[in-house]
Structures are given as structure tokens and as C-alpha cells.
Design a protein around this motif. Structure first.
Motif, PDB file in Angstrom:
ATOM      1  N   GLY B  17       0.219  -1.215  -0.106  1.00  0.00           N
ATOM      2  CA  GLY B  17      -0.380   0.346   0.346  1.00  0.00           C
ATOM      3  C   GLY B  17       0.708   1.380  -0.040  1.00  0.00           C
ATOM      4  N   PHE B  18       2.220   0.764   0.570  1.00  0.00           N
ATOM      5  CA  PHE B  18       2.746   2.013   1.038  1.00  0.00           C
ATOM      6  C   PHE B  18       3.439   2.712  -0.102  1.00  0.00           C
ATOM      7  CE2 PHE B  18       7.539   4.076   1.340  1.00  0.00           C
ATOM      8  CZ  PHE B  18       7.044   4.880   1.756  1.00  0.00           C
ATOM      9  N   PHE B  19       3.933   1.925  -1.077  1.00  0.00           N
ATOM     10  CA  PHE B  19       4.598   1.386  -2.424  1.00  0.00           C
ATOM     11  C   PHE B  19       3.086   2.387  -3.491  1.00  0.00           C
ATOM     12  CE2 PHE B  19       7.794  -1.218  -0.948  1.00  0.00           C
ATOM     13  CZ  PHE B  19       9.192   0.045  -1.141  1.00  0.00           C
ATOM     14  N   SER B  20       2.374   1.751  -3.734  1.00  0.00           N
ATOM     15  CA  SER B  20       1.377   1.965  -4.272  1.00  0.00           C
ATOM     16  C   SER B  20       0.705   3.436  -4.314  1.00  0.00           C
ATOM     17  CB  SER B  20       0.002   0.894  -4.655  1.00  0.00           C
ATOM     18  OG  SER B  20      -0.767   1.309  -3.012  1.00  0.00           O
ATOM     19  N   SER B  21       0.531   3.951  -3.094  1.00  0.00           N
ATOM     20  CA  SER B  21       0.908   5.549  -2.740  1.00  0.00           C
ATOM     21  C   SER B  21       1.767   6.288  -3.154  1.00  0.00           C
ATOM     22  CB  SER B  21       0.112   5.514  -1.526  1.00  0.00           C
ATOM     23  OG  SER B  21       1.197   5.031  -0.806  1.00  0.00           O
ATOM     24  N   ASN B  22       3.379   5.920  -3.314  1.00  0.00           N
ATOM     25  CA  ASN B  22       4.390   6.216  -3.485  1.00  0.00           C
ATOM     26  C   ASN B  22       4.919   6.334  -4.797  1.00  0.00           C
ATOM     27  OD1 ASN B  22       6.686   7.808  -3.158  1.00  0.00           O
ATOM     28  ND2 ASN B  22       6.684   8.119  -0.882  1.00  0.00           N
ATOM     29  N   PRO B  23       4.218   6.491  -6.025  1.00  0.00           N
ATOM     30  CA  PRO B  23       4.972   5.997  -7.556  1.00  0.00           C
ATOM     31  C   PRO B  23       6.814   5.971  -7.546  1.00  0.00           C
ATOM     32  CG  PRO B  23       3.270   7.944  -7.602  1.00  0.00           C
ATOM     33  CD  PRO B  23       2.512   7.322  -6.138  1.00  0.00           C
ATOM     34  N   LEU B  24       6.641   7.223  -7.256  1.00  0.00           N
ATOM     35  CA  LEU B  24       8.380   7.679  -6.301  1.00  0.00           C
ATOM     36  C   LEU B  24       9.008   6.650  -6.451  1.00  0.00           C
ATOM     37  CD1 LEU B  24      10.622   9.880  -8.056  1.00  0.00           C
ATOM     38  CD2 LEU B  24      10.099  10.788  -6.044  1.00  0.00           C
ATOM     39  N   LEU B  25       8.452   6.263  -5.290  1.00  0.00           N
ATOM     40  CA  LEU B  25       9.498   5.347  -4.465  1.00  0.00           C
ATOM     41  C   LEU B  25       9.254   3.804  -4.921  1.00  0.00           C
ATOM     42  CD1 LEU B  25       9.444   5.706  -0.759  1.00  0.00           C
ATOM     43  CD2 LEU B  25      11.366   5.539  -2.096  1.00  0.00           C
ATOM     44  N   THR B  26       8.038   3.758  -5.441  1.00  0.00           N
ATOM     45  CA  THR B  26       8.298   2.545  -6.334  1.00  0.00           C
ATOM     46  C   THR B  26       8.763   1.935  -7.477  1.00  0.00           C
ATOM     47  OG1 THR B  26       5.837   2.720  -5.603  1.00  0.00           O
ATOM     48  CG2 THR B  26       5.968   0.444  -7.589  1.00  0.00           C
ATOM     49  N   LEU B  27       9.003   3.425  -8.319  1.00  0.00           N
ATOM     50  CA  LEU B  27       9.210   3.388  -9.419  1.00  0.00           C
ATOM     51  C   LEU B  27      11.068   3.143  -9.210  1.00  0.00           C
ATOM     52  CD1 LEU B  27       8.793   6.210 -11.703  1.00  0.00           C
ATOM     53  CD2 LEU B  27       8.701   4.143 -12.198  1.00  0.00           C
ATOM     54  N   ILE B  28      11.518   3.616  -8.072  1.00  0.00           N
ATOM     55  CA  ILE B  28      12.894   3.153  -7.812  1.00  0.00           C
ATOM     56  C   ILE B  28      13.791   2.131  -6.971  1.00  0.00           C
ATOM     57  CG2 ILE B  28      15.053   4.142  -6.288  1.00  0.00           C
ATOM     58  CD1 ILE B  28      13.513   6.983  -6.300  1.00  0.00           C
ATOM     59  N   PHE B  29      12.820   0.890  -6.660  1.00  0.00           N
ATOM     60  CA  PHE B  29      12.532   0.040  -5.717  1.00  0.00           C
ATOM     61  C   PHE B  29      12.388  -1.318  -7.174  1.00  0.00           C
ATOM     62  CE2 PHE B  29      11.059  -3.620  -4.151  1.00  0.00           C
ATOM     63  CZ  PHE B  29      11.726  -4.062  -3.439  1.00  0.00           C
ATOM     64  N   GLN B  30      11.720  -1.070  -7.946  1.00  0.00           N
ATOM     65  CA  GLN B  30      11.542  -1.562  -9.258  1.00  0.00           C
ATOM     66  C   GLN B  30      13.042  -1.174  -9.938  1.00  0.00           C
ATOM     67  OE1 GLN B  30       8.117   0.236 -11.528  1.00  0.00           O
ATOM     68  NE2 GLN B  30       6.676  -1.565 -10.672  1.00  0.00           N
ATOM     69  N   ARG B  31      13.443  -0.575  -9.887  1.00  0.00           N
ATOM     70  CA  ARG B  31      14.312   0.130 -10.776  1.00  0.00           C
ATOM     71  C   ARG B  31      16.126  -0.320 -10.054  1.00  0.00           C
ATOM     72  NH1 ARG B  31      17.344  -0.420 -13.850  1.00  0.00           N
ATOM     73  NH2 ARG B  31      18.615   0.603 -15.467  1.00  0.00           N
ATOM     74  N   ILE B  32      15.329  -0.167  -9.427  1.00  0.00           N
ATOM     75  CA  ILE B  32      17.208  -0.869  -8.443  1.00  0.00           C
ATOM     76  C   ILE B  32      17.225  -2.570  -8.315  1.00  0.00           C
ATOM     77  CG2 ILE B  32      18.016  -1.702  -5.946  1.00  0.00           C
ATOM     78  CD1 ILE B  32      17.276   1.528  -5.179  1.00  0.00           C
ATOM     79  N   LEU B  33      15.500  -3.462  -8.059  1.00  0.00           N
ATOM     80  CA  LEU B  33      15.090  -5.061  -8.596  1.00  0.00           C
ATOM     81  C   LEU B  33      15.560  -5.009  -9.653  1.00  0.00           C
ATOM     82  CD1 LEU B  33      14.164  -6.623  -5.951  1.00  0.00           C
ATOM     83  CD2 LEU B  33      12.264  -6.402  -8.300  1.00  0.00           C
ATOM     84  N   LEU B  34      15.250  -4.752 -10.142  1.00  0.00           N
ATOM     85  CA  LEU B  34      15.754  -4.843 -12.394  1.00  0.00           C
ATOM     86  C   LEU B  34      17.491  -5.335 -12.833  1.00  0.00           C
ATOM     87  CD1 LEU B  34      14.365  -5.605 -14.689  1.00  0.00           C
ATOM     88  CD2 LEU B  34      14.747  -2.954 -15.227  1.00  0.00           C
ATOM     89  N   GLY B  35      18.355  -4.362 -11.538  1.00  0.00           N
ATOM     90  CA  GLY B  35      19.581  -4.333 -11.549  1.00  0.00           C
ATOM     91  C   GLY B  35      19.970  -5.216 -11.168  1.00  0.00           C
TER      92      GLY B  35
END
Lengths: 529, 338
Positions: B17-35
Motif C-alpha cells: 500500500g505504501f508503494f502504491s501510494s508512492n509511485p516515485l519510491l515504487t519506480l526506484i525500487f523496481q529499478r534497483i530490483l531490475l538491476g
């Protein structure tokens, strides 16, 4: 030498007149340049080496995988640096190739050359301050004889049956069969005498050499400082020595011409012309034992046919090979693997020359039909592909058709050499005739790459090995050379020179056929002026 | 960023819920995971790729003296007779603990050697970046200011010429003039552990200059294009009409909005400074990762090749990731979600 020239030479030796001026004035006195240069060298050598300074070498032939364990030495830089910090029982003389005493003060052999006693020099200390003893020598030789040590000298040590201490200062070596060459064999660069044979720490870099190791960065640089307790004043003139690993040829040449290093090894004959233009550099080329070869398997069709082998030997234009492939930095070969760099070289064997008529005659007599397939790659030697094309052309003059197949460089030594019946190859040579013939011409030897087998030859080889009389030995070697030349599967067009380039700030470079860079001694024999 | 500190809206207790409400953090988290996923994929690719390459360590190591028994002995000793998957997992396990294994050729620890070599490479890359990034961006701004005039053309032509020469040739030219003919620069650029800092800097001048010449044009042109794009916006016209001086407009008003593409191209070039230096290191005899890799490739010392490959891949991925994250952060539309 005229007095005037002698005086001039002394001035050069003291640095008051430049080399160039000397040559100019010598020319004015009517002395040709090559003669003047040799006069100069002898005067300077007579004037004696200068002590001090920091001598830098830029060399090809080292990687980050190298170690200071002498057993592992396999390329030029560990080899040359080993000479800086370590010493062997014997060395070979740059003058006649015969063994000279170093850590062994003297030696004597039994009549049958099976049992040898080496007297170990007294008063020599290791860099850790301990005195070198016969025990250290025994331990070193035993370590290199052990299969597990994987020593590069294992081949040499295999023939040794027993090594033991004999009295306080003696080491007794017994062989399974007589070998008059044992003192040569112990000059092998792997056999650096280490404290307790290096069993405690093989890569410690502690031995008896003129310099102590101060920097050991494999693949980058090595440095060493003068060891004050060294016993031999005639080597080790600079205060410190440094070897930079510069594997790129252009970088090596730039480092030399810009004065950042004093000597470089492995100059490419193709670029010597450019390097010669630099006023501060001289080329030092030395005839060595390495040779470029074309090898035929005498046990495989069509090379079982002696006439075909002879046809191909006569169709080789050796002078052209030396001129084009080595740019003159080499000497012609005579289809046996020995030259003047070996002791007891049979020097009276007639030189085989390019003779299309004889080649034609033998080719016709052989009854061979169609092209002869030759495999090659520049992995064999620098310019091997060009050499194959030159050979194709000289063969065409004799009506012999050669088909060239270029092989990939990767895996050339495992897939082509010693496997395919006709290919180009390279031999680095061995310290003695006996070793060269044993390793590649004796029946059943692993590296008998011409698959040539003659019992008579093998018998001569064993007889010559145990022969302590040099005159008799030379005769035996002459007979063997003729057998290889007239019957073997070897076409040997050329011996290549070792080509080093040296700055004019250095003097005392000694030409030594034993190996490149003055047989690895360049750093300890030369001095800075 | 201010957003990271704001408390989540009521009712969103879970992380999702935290991430869905905070698209910026979600994006960054996704990007790091992808790395990280990419890194794993590359490690497998490296291992398999090296496996199917022709050429064999034992044969390269033994050269002319490779008898079948000797080759078999070495292979057995190095554990090359074990199945591929088992060897890969063993290696990966070690890497996760920071252990890259031991070199086949000299039995030394690869991690230890890479530590030193990577330090040298980063040192060179750092100074090349310190010089090239401000220089490229500054030149880009100057080019914008004098666009389509003589200075712009000159900057363009010189930097394009520099990038058009292969880097080894640029290097040789610099050596020829500065080291051999004029004797003003140090060559070879060998650096070592106990070298004084100033000597070290003097030693890297030529390789550093080569690298700067290689990466300069790309960054400079991207800066110029990105700023020119912004310069046609209405708010720049406003600034001009306000009577601000031209450089102030470029530096204060246009550049911040052109930052995303510039960061991207800078990051790519920084990555190049680390992973693309192989040739430069070899011709300048600089003891960095590139030379280490070349040494290892010539003798087929696979643990070293794998380790270097993985470190290079990691640098590339991390710098790209940083560029992406900075790009995301620099984008106001992502920073202030509706």
C-alpha cells in the motif's frame, strides 16, 4: 688500434666525447664504422664498468599471473628478473657457450660421466644473511626433481638418479647414464639456489643474486636494490634495477625513445627501421638458437618418400627468408637444428642452397603427383604465413605445387603442430646439442615433431652424451647433424636473432647466444654511463 | 525528496500500500530490483559464454608442451571435470560472499588482486571524469550561447574529430608528441602502491587526456542539444524579455530542465571510463582492470576473466541505475503525483 683512437675511446668511456663524435672522428681517421664501434666497445669494456644509478628495463613477456617461484618461470620477465636476484650453480659463457663456475666453484666427473662432484663456493650469503651451504644446494635440486613441484627444469632433472651432500662443501650428483653436459644443464634458469631449496617459501625471492627484491608486482613492475654482501664484483653495477612490464611493442619503443627505460626486448624486425632513426638508441641483435622451421612427418604419406623431402629442402630459398621474414636479423639454417651458438658446433658442413634444378630432379624421382599441403599460422612464428607464401613461390620455380592452408592461431600447438604431416613451427633451441636432439630427434621423444626414427642416430646420441673428450664429441655431433640434414623431416630455413634495443646511456651490453637480453643477464652485466 | 518523509495516507499499512501510494519510491525500487536481476542474468551468461568459447586454459598454459596427460591433470586439478551447473553455483556462492576464487595460473586470490587493480582504474576514471564532465557541460553551454557561430562550429569540429579517432590512435599521438618528441609528459603511466600522490597524478596525465578526448564530444553534444531544445520554450523567452543576461539564462533557467538527458549521457560515459579503458590501459601500461583482463584472456585464466567481466557489468548496471533514478527524481511529474 691507433693510439689516437684509443685515447678517443677513453674519452668516450669517461663521457667526455659522445659515441657519435667518436664514430665521426674514427671515420676521419679512415676507420669503417662497424670496426670503430667494436673498437669502442672494447675500450669502454677495458675502461671498466661504472657503478651506480637506477637501471630500467621495459620488457615484453610477463603477466599478472607470474610468480617469483623459480620452478614456475616460463616467460621472459621472470627469467630476466630471476637473474637479478638469484644465481645458479653454473652459467654459460657468452664467448664460447661453455659452462663457467658460479655457485659451484669447480666440478669433476667420473670416467663414464655418470657421477659428478660439485664443490660449492664458500663465503656466499643469501639475502637473509644466512650462508649458502651444500645443504641448500641439495634441497634446491631435490625440489626441482619432485614431480609435484611442477618445475620447468623437471625435464633436465629427470635424468638425475641421486643427489646428496658429500663432505662439507660438496654435492654428489649421480646419473642413470653418462652425460657430459651436466654442468650445462645446471645452468638452467629455473635452478636458482634458494635457502633450504625454497621448500619453506618457494616464492620468497630470496637467493644469492647481486640484487635484493624490493618490489614484486607481477604483470606491472619489479625492482631490486643492490645486495651489499654480494660476492662477485663483475656483475650488478647499477645501484638498483627495475623491470617494467610493457607488453605492447609500440609502447615499449616509445618508452625507450623517450628515455623512460634504458633497454627493451623483442623489437619487431619490421619496425627496426623506425627505431634506428632515434639518435639515442642502438639495436643489439644476437644470433641465438631459436629457429623457424617447416616440419614434415617422415612416417606419414607423402613424406615417407626421401626424394620428396629432399626436393622440398632444395626448393627452400633461405637467403630470401632471412631477408624478407627476418629483415636480415637472422642467419640461414642448414636443415639441422644446431648453429654456432652451441658448443661443439660442426662448422664444416656444406651450406644447402636454393637449387631449383636439384629440387626438380628429386621431385621427379619421388613420383609425387599433385600439390603438397602445408599448414601454417602466425602462431607458429611471427611471419609464418608470409614465409609459407615465399616457400610456395620458390617451390613453383622448381615445378612443385604447394597448397597453403591457414589454420586458426588458437589451438595451433595442439591441433596442428605435432599432429598434421606438414606445417610451420618454431623451436626456441636448447642449451646443448644433446638436449636439442634428445627432445626432438630421438626415437619416441614426445616432441619428435618430424616423427623421424633412426636407431643409428639414437646410438650416436647416447655415445656423444657420455663423451668427455670435446674433439671426439664434435665428430659424433657432425655425423648426427648430417643424418638429420640429409635424411630427416626438417626444413630449417633460418635462425632468428634476439633483438634488443638499448639507450646510449647504457654500456656493457654483452651479446650472449644463450637467450634473449644477454641470456637474461643484461640487467646485471650492463651499466649506466 | 520531501515526498519520502510524508506519512502514508490512513488505511495503507502494508508495504504494498505504501508503494502504491508512492509511485516515485515504487519506480526506484523496481529499478534497483531490475538491476540485481540483470546482474544475476549476466553472471550466468558470462559463465556459460566463457564455457562455450574455443580455447582451453590447460592448452594455452602449456603451449607447445601440452601432452594429453598434462592437459587432463590440469583440468582435474582445477575441478573442470565437474558438471557446469555445479561449478556455476559454487562460483556464484563465493561471489555473493565477495570471494571470486583463485586464479588458475598463479593460485593467488582474485578478489585481492582485483581490489588493487579496480582501485587504479577508478583513480584514472575519477580524474578523467573530474576533467571531462565540467569541461563537456561548460563547452556545451558555450556552444549553445554561440550557436551556429564560429565558436560553436570550432567546438563541434574539434570534439567530433577527437571522438572519430580510435582511442589507441589518440593515445599513440599523445605519446608521440608529448612523451617522445617534446618530452614533457611521463610515459609509461605505470603507477604503484608507494608512489607519491603528485607523481601518480603526473603519471596519469596522458591516459587521462586520451579518455577525456574520447568521451568529451558525446557529453558536450548532448548538453548542447538538450539545452537548445529548452531554449525554444516560452519561459526562456520570458527570461530573455526580463533582460537577464544570456549565460544566466542558460545556466540557471535552461540547464536544470535539461538535466535528465544530460545525466543519462554523463552516466553512460562514466561507465565507459571504467569499462572501456582496456585499450588505453594496455598502450599506456597502466596497471588497471583492463590490463588485468587482457592478461587473463591471453592465458585463458577464467576465474579472472569472469570476475573482471562481472565487475565491469556491475559498474555499468549501477551507473545506469543511478542515472535512471536521478532521471526519475529530476522529473517533477513523477515527484508530485496527482
Amino acid at each position: 688500434m691507433s693510439d689516437e683512437l684509443k685515447d678517443l675511446g677513453m674519452l668516450v668511456a669517461r663521457g667526455e666525447v659522445s659515441r657519435r663524435d667518436f664514430l665521426g672522428r674514427a671515420a676521419a681517421l679512415g676507420v669503417a664504422a662497424p670496426l670503430a664501434t667494436s673498437l669502442l666497445s672494447s675500450t669502454v669494456l677495458a675502461a671498466g664498468p661504472k657503478k651506480g644509478g637506477h637501471l630500467k628495463l621495459g620488457m615484453n613477456g610477463g603477466t599478472s599471473a607470474d610468480s617469483l617461484d623459480p620452478a614456475t618461470f616460463a616467460s621472459s620477465i621472470p627469467f630476466t628478473f630471476g637473474r637479478v636476484w638469484g644465481e645458479t650453480l653454473t652459467e654459460t659463457s657468452p664467448v664460447d657457450g661453455k659452462p663457467v663456475p658460479v655457485l659451484a666453484e669447480s666440478w669433476e666427473a667420473s670416467e663414464d660421466a655418470k657421477s659428478w662432484r660439485f664443490k660449492i663456493r664458500k663465503g656466499v650469503t643469501f639475502h637473509n644473511g644466512k650462508e649458502m651451504t651444500a645443504d641448500d644446494v641439495v634441497a634446491t635440486l631435490l625440489r626441482h626433481s619432485d614431480e609435484n613441484a611442477k618445475s620447468g627444469a623437471l625435464g633436465v632433472m629427470k635424468t638425475i638418479q641421486g643427489i646428496k651432500k658429500d663432505g662439507d662443501d660438496g654435492v654428489l650428483v649421480t646419473l642413470d647414464s653418462g652425460n657430459a653436459d651436466l654442468p650445462y644443464m645446471l645452468s638452467d634458469y629455473h635452478l636458482i639456489i634458494q635457502p633450504n631449496g625454497g621448500n619453506d617459501d618457494p616464492a620468497a625471492g630470496i637467493a644469492t643474486g647481486p640484487y635484493k627484491v624490493s618490489v614484486n608486482e607481477p604483470g606491472v613492475r619489479y625492482a631490486a636494490e643492490r645486495y651489499e654482501g654480494h660476492w662477485r664484483p663483475e656483475v650488478g653495477h647499477a645501484d638498483s634495477v627495475e623491470i617494467l612490464v610493457i607488453n605492447d611493442l609500440t609502447a615499449r619503443m616509445a618508452a625507450l625513445t623517450s628515455g623512460q627505460v634504458h633497454m627493451i626486448n623483442r623489437v619487431d624486425p619490421k619496425t627496426i627501421g623506425l627505431l634506428k632513426r632515434a639518435p639515442t638508441v642502438s639495436i643489439e641483435n644476437t644470433a641465438g638458437r631459436g629457429h623457424y622451421v617447416f616440419i614434415m612427418h617422415t612416417d606419414k604419406e607423402p613424406f615417407t618418400n626421401l626424394d620428396l623431402r629432399l626436393a622440398l629442402k632444395h626448393a627452400m630459398n633461405r637467403e630470401q627468408m632471412v631477408e624478407q621474414i627476418l629483415r636480415g636479423y637472422g642467419t640461414v639454417g642448414n636443415d639441422f637444428p644446431i648453429n654456432g651458438a652451441y658448443a661443439n658446433f660442426p662448422d664444416d658442413i656444406p651450406q644447402r642452397t636454393f637449387d631449383p634444378d636439384k629440387a626438380k630432379f628429386h621431385f621427379k624421382k619421388s613420383g609425387h603427383d599433385g600439390a603438397v599441403l602445408l599448414r601454417t599460422s602466425n602462431a607458429a612464428f611471427n611471419g609464418a604465413e608470409d614465409a609459407a607464401v615465399l616457400f610456395q613461390q620458390s617451390c613453383a620455380q622448381a615445378g612443385i605445387e604447394i597448397e597453403i592452408k591457414r589454420e586458426p592461431a588458437d589451438g595451433y600447438w595442439s591441433n596442428v603442430w605435432n599432429v598434421q604431416p606438414f606445417c610451420t613451427s618454431y623451436w626456441g633451441g636448447r642449451p646443448t646439442q644433446d638436449q636439442m636432439y634428445s627432445v626432438a630427434y630421438q626415437t619416441g621423444a614426445d616432441w619428435n615433431d618430424t616423427k623421424w626414427s633412426r636407431p643409428a642416430f639414437d646410438e650416436l646420441l647416447v655415445a656423444a652424451r657420455a663423451e668427455l673428450d670435446d674433439g671426439r664429441r664434435k665428430e659424433l655431433y657432425r655425423e648426427m647433424a648430417l643424418m638429420v640434414r640429409d635424411d630427416g623431416g626438417l626444413i630449417l630455413p633460418m635462425f632468428n636473432d634476439f633483438i634488443a634495443a638499448v639507450s646510449n646511456k647504457v654500456d656493457g651490453y654483452v651479446h650472449d647466444a644463450g637467450g634473449e637480453m644477454s641470456n637474461g643477464f643484461a640487467a646485471i652485466r650492463a651499466w649506466l654511463v | 525528496m520531501s515526498n519520502a518523509n510524508t506519512s502514508p495516507p490512513p488505511g495503507s499499512g502494508s508495504a504494498g500500500g505504501f508503494f502504491s501510494s508512492n509511485p516515485l519510491l515504487t519506480l526506484i525500487f523496481q529499478r534497483i530490483l531490475l538491476g540485481f536481476v540483470l546482474l544475476f542474468a549476466i553472471s550466468a551468461l558470462l559463465f556459460v559464454g566463457i564455457e562455450i568459447l574455443p580455447g582451453d586454459f590447460a592448452q594455452a598454459y602449456l603451449g607447445q608442451s601440452a601432452t594429453p596427460e598434462a592437459v587432463a591433470n590440469i583440468r582435474k586439478e582445477l575441478g573442470l571435470d565437474a558438471p557446469l551447473l555445479q561449478r556455476y553455483l559454487g562460483w556464484l556462492g563465493g561471489v555473493l560472499q565477495g570471494d571470486f576464487g583463485t586464479s588458475w595460473a598463479n593460485k593467488a586470490s582474485v578478489s585481492e588482486q582485483i581490489g588493487k587493480r579496480l582501485g587504479n582504474t577508478l583513480f584514472l576514471a575519477f580524474w578523467a571524469a573530474i576533467v571531462s564532465v565540467p569541461l563537456a557541460i561548460g563547452l556545451g553551454m558555450i556552444a549553445v550561447h554561440y550557436r551556429n557561430r564560429f565558436i560553436d562550429r570550432l567546438i563541434n569540429i574539434v570534439s567530433l574529430a577527437a571522438i572519430s579517432l580510435p582511442e589507441f590512435f589518440t593515445g599513440y599521438l599523445l605519446i608521440l608528441f608529448f612523451a617522445v618528441n617534446w618530452g614533457v609528459a611521463v610515459f609509461p603511466a605505470t603507477v604503484f602502491a608507494d608512489m607519491a600522490f603528485t607523481d601518480r597524478l603526473a603519471a596519469i596525465v596522458l591516459p587521462c587526456a586520451t579518455l577525456v578526448l574520447v568521451v568529451l564530444a558525446h557529453m558536450m553534444r548532448m548538453t548542447r542539444a538538450a539545452i537548445l531544445n529548452i531554449m525554444s520554450s516560452a519561459y526562456i523567452e520570458t527570461a530573455e524579455l526580463k533582460g537577464l543576461d544570456a549565460f544566466r539564462i542558460i545556466a540557471k533557467h535552461a540547464a536544470p530542465n535539461a538535466i535528465a538527458p544530460i545525466i543519462n549521457v554523463v552516466a553512460l560515459n562514466l561507465a565507459y571510463l571504467v569499462v572501456g579503458v582496456v585499450v588505453v590501459e594496455v598502450i599506456f601500461v597502466y596497471p588497471g582492470m583492463g590490463q588485468y583482463l587482457v592478461d587473463a584472456v591471453t592465458i585463458r585464466d577464467m576465474p579472472v576473466v569472469q570476475a573482471c567481466g562481472l565487475v565491469f557489468a556491475a559498474v555499468y548496471i549501477i551507473l545506469n541505475m543511478v542515472a535512471d533514478v536521478l532521471g526519475i527524481l529530476a522529473n517533477p511529474r513523477l515527484r508530485h503525483p496527482k
